[in-house]
Design a protein around this motif. Sequence first.
Motif, short mmCIF file in Angstrom:
data_model
loop_
_atom_site.label_atom_id
_atom_site.label_comp_id
_atom_site.label_asym_id
_atom_site.label_seq_id
_atom_site.Cartn_x
_atom_site.Cartn_y
_atom_site.Cartn_z
N ALA A 115 -20.50 -26.59 -13.34
CA ALA A 115 -19.34 -26.14 -12.55
C ALA A 115 -18.05 -26.16 -13.38
N HIS A 116 -18.12 -26.63 -14.63
CA HIS A 116 -16.91 -26.76 -15.45
C HIS A 116 -16.14 -25.46 -15.66
N PRO A 117 -16.78 -24.31 -15.89
CA PRO A 117 -16.00 -23.07 -16.09
C PRO A 117 -15.04 -22.76 -14.95
N SER A 118 -15.48 -22.94 -13.72
CA SER A 118 -14.59 -22.66 -12.59
C SER A 118 -13.48 -23.69 -12.50
N ILE A 119 -13.78 -24.96 -12.79
CA ILE A 119 -12.77 -26.01 -12.77
C ILE A 119 -11.73 -25.77 -13.86
N ALA A 120 -12.21 -25.42 -15.06
CA ALA A 120 -11.31 -25.18 -16.20
C ALA A 120 -10.42 -23.97 -15.95
N ALA A 121 -10.96 -22.94 -15.33
CA ALA A 121 -10.17 -21.74 -15.06
C ALA A 121 -9.08 -22.04 -14.04
N PHE A 122 -9.42 -22.74 -12.97
CA PHE A 122 -8.44 -23.09 -11.94
C PHE A 122 -7.34 -23.97 -12.52
N GLY A 123 -7.72 -25.07 -13.14
CA GLY A 123 -6.73 -25.99 -13.70
C GLY A 123 -5.96 -25.38 -14.85
N GLY A 124 -6.63 -24.59 -15.69
CA GLY A 124 -5.96 -23.97 -16.82
C GLY A 124 -4.87 -23.01 -16.39
N MET A 125 -5.14 -22.20 -15.38
CA MET A 125 -4.15 -21.24 -14.91
C MET A 125 -2.96 -21.94 -14.24
N PHE A 126 -3.24 -22.98 -13.46
CA PHE A 126 -2.16 -23.72 -12.81
C PHE A 126 -1.23 -24.34 -13.85
N LEU A 127 -1.81 -24.98 -14.85
CA LEU A 127 -1.00 -25.63 -15.88
C LEU A 127 -0.30 -24.60 -16.77
N LEU A 128 -0.97 -23.49 -17.03
CA LEU A 128 -0.35 -22.45 -17.84
C LEU A 128 0.91 -21.91 -17.18
N MET A 129 0.88 -21.73 -15.86
CA MET A 129 2.06 -21.24 -15.15
C MET A 129 3.21 -22.23 -15.23
N ILE A 130 2.91 -23.51 -15.16
CA ILE A 130 3.95 -24.54 -15.30
C ILE A 130 4.62 -24.43 -16.66
N PHE A 131 3.81 -24.29 -17.70
CA PHE A 131 4.32 -24.18 -19.06
C PHE A 131 5.16 -22.91 -19.24
N LEU A 132 4.65 -21.78 -18.79
CA LEU A 132 5.34 -20.51 -18.98
C LEU A 132 6.68 -20.49 -18.24
N ASP A 133 6.70 -20.97 -17.01
CA ASP A 133 7.95 -20.98 -16.26
C ASP A 133 8.98 -21.89 -16.91
N PHE A 134 8.52 -22.93 -17.59
CA PHE A 134 9.45 -23.83 -18.27
C PHE A 134 10.04 -23.17 -19.51
N VAL A 135 9.21 -22.59 -20.37
CA VAL A 135 9.70 -22.05 -21.64
C VAL A 135 10.48 -20.76 -21.45
N PHE A 136 10.25 -20.05 -20.35
CA PHE A 136 10.97 -18.81 -20.11
C PHE A 136 12.32 -19.03 -19.41
N GLU A 137 12.60 -20.27 -19.05
CA GLU A 137 13.88 -20.58 -18.42
C GLU A 137 14.93 -20.92 -19.47
N ASP A 138 16.13 -20.36 -19.31
CA ASP A 138 17.21 -20.63 -20.26
C ASP A 138 17.83 -21.99 -19.95
N ARG A 139 17.71 -22.92 -20.89
CA ARG A 139 18.19 -24.29 -20.69
C ARG A 139 19.33 -24.61 -21.64
N ASP A 140 20.23 -25.46 -21.17
CA ASP A 140 21.35 -25.88 -22.02
C ASP A 140 20.85 -26.67 -23.22
N ILE A 141 19.85 -27.51 -22.98
CA ILE A 141 19.30 -28.34 -24.06
C ILE A 141 17.99 -27.70 -24.54
N LYS A 142 17.92 -27.47 -25.85
CA LYS A 142 16.73 -26.86 -26.44
C LYS A 142 16.19 -27.77 -27.52
N TRP A 143 14.92 -28.03 -27.48
CA TRP A 143 14.28 -28.89 -28.48
C TRP A 143 13.93 -28.06 -29.72
#
Length: 382
Positions: A115-143
Amino acid sequence: MVLKTFGWSFAVTALGLVAAVLFGGWTAFGIVAILSVLEISLSFDNAVVNAGILKKMNAFWQKIFLTIGILIAVFGMRLVFPVVIVAVSASMGPIEAVKLALNDKDQYQQLVTDAHPSIAAFGGMFLLMIFLDFVFEDRDIKWLGWLERPLAKLGKIDMLSVCIALVVLLVSAMTFAKNAHQHGGTHADKAETVLISGVAGLITYLVVGGLSSYFENKLEEEEEREHEAEEEAKAKGKQVSVIQLSGKAAFFMFLYLEVLDASFSFDGVIGAFAVTNDIVLMALGLGIGAMYVRSLTVYLVRQGTLDDYVYLEHGAHYAIGALAAVLLITIQYEIHELITGSIGVILIGASFWSSVRRNRALAAAEGKGSGSDEKAEVSSGV
């Protein structure tokens, strides 16, 4: 402060290790200890991200997160979830799945692996969206300014993160899922399963994240009015407390935190099968680790660590992006849990050290007094 925040974690650790010895002797003790360390190392970035959200909530909802939230995290994700995925993948009832987990551990592990492929796809997409929304936002502080500045410009394109996530999902379904890893080293075509699970993860993020953003925007409107009232109160020599999330806003942020924790837990739950296929020992070890992640989250909030070390949140989100990539890759290839955990630790460690260097540079250039003022002003953009 440490004992107050981590007291329950210490108590649960003691009880869990004693229960492990009683259940399976010193061998079980060692397995539970290893699983606890594994869960903490894999979920440290989770604690940093959670702290960034939790600090917006009032004391009541912070307590809810540490009590009811931990019950969901321990019993929901670390005990019930492995049983549920077996029940769904094997088309059997939950009671049968529990019996299988207790009585036929080898078959249980096989079903979870399949069942791992379905679990990895679900979790991977959820986490990927968190990452993308963060890096695409213009922030005052940039690392990493050389990377974050151009990404912030690209982020002005509407729905870019969703489009990229869908492209990544499509590519994963056409590549990794065509030769998905299964129990015993075999491979199977899981393209359809990965597509459906990935879309479900994306929808889950959009619904929960959308509701959280809606109520957070409502809070910002209230904060604007509060700021005006605060300025007026200062003129009269009074003080006004800062508004924190409560009511519906806090509820949906709490819901968002739980879904986020669930996505972070996928790799820990799956990785635990590399150590043991005994569901009791798995629940004990991962449960202890989850308690420390919760306590660490509260500790970061109460100590104001994210305000002092402003790049920690960046490092955590980069770790999320790495974890999303790892989950999608593991649809076809096996990746050792040590590698997965090390990526997060290295990225967060690097962001912490960068924060320390930044604080020292500010103190040296401006002096402690002005450096603190400037730091406070810059940190407000996080």
